[in-house]
Design a protein around this motif. Structure first.
Motif, PDB file in Angstrom:
ATOM      1  N   ASN A  20      50.340  42.618  56.295  1.00  0.00           N
ATOM      2  CA  ASN A  20      50.120  42.354  54.853  1.00  0.00           C
ATOM      3  C   ASN A  20      50.122  43.613  53.894  1.00  0.00           C
ATOM      4  O   ASN A  20      49.441  44.327  53.238  1.00  0.00           O
ATOM      5  CB  ASN A  20      48.295  42.061  54.563  1.00  0.00           C
ATOM      6  N   GLU A  52      57.208  43.575  55.574  1.00  0.00           N
ATOM      7  CA  GLU A  52      57.363  42.059  55.794  1.00  0.00           C
ATOM      8  C   GLU A  52      58.412  41.772  56.859  1.00  0.00           C
ATOM      9  O   GLU A  52      58.134  41.054  57.775  1.00  0.00           O
ATOM     10  CB  GLU A  52      57.533  41.179  54.444  1.00  0.00           C
ATOM     11  N   GLN A  55      57.297  42.871  60.309  1.00  0.00           N
ATOM     12  CA  GLN A  55      56.226  41.974  60.699  1.00  0.00           C
ATOM     13  C   GLN A  55      56.896  40.562  61.318  1.00  0.00           C
ATOM     14  O   GLN A  55      56.525  40.138  62.432  1.00  0.00           O
ATOM     15  CB  GLN A  55      55.252  41.405  59.882  1.00  0.00           C
TER      16      GLN A  55
END
Length: 124
Positions: A20, A52, A55
């Motif tokens: 996040n 991001e 991830q």
């Protein structure tokens, strides 16, 4: 203020690392974000895009915060990271804070942990 900066640096990095980064920047980054890692573009959007992507590509990665050191407006995080296929790294991240307690600058050094070592000491 030093203890709060240490807590903020850990929370910021952990939140971004675990998926996040946008919320992490909203909560912990000041009006500017100067990036010194050559793999990441300057500013918060570069940071968000990088984490991001990490991830999506590596959702199973883990991080352990080994040490946190602070002095004046700087906080250093010493971490042990494990990525897929037992690919392990030691990182040292340095964050500069503004007078409002927000992160405004970042440097890091990353070293892969080799499968063999000339000694039995951990790198972290």
């Amino acid at each position: 203020m030093i203890e709060q900066m240490k807590e903020s640096a850990i929370a910021f990095y952990k939140m971004a690392y675990e998926g996040n980064p946008r919320k992490a920047t909203e909560l912990y980054v000041g009006s500017e974000y100067i990036q010194h890692n050559p793999e990441v573009t300057n500013g918060t959007e570069g940071f968000i895009e990088y984490f991001e992507r990490m991830q999506i590509e590596y959702p199973q990665k883990t991080i352990e915060f080994v040490r946190v050191i602070a002095e004046n407006d700087l906080v250093s995080l010493h971490t042990h990271q494990i990525w897929p296929n037992d690919d392990q790294y030691v990182t040292m991240d340095f964050f500069r804070f503004d007078n409002k307690g927000k992160i405004v600058e970042h440097w890091d050094a990353i070293q892969q942990i080799p499968k063999k070592s000339a000694n039995t000491n951990k790198m972290y």
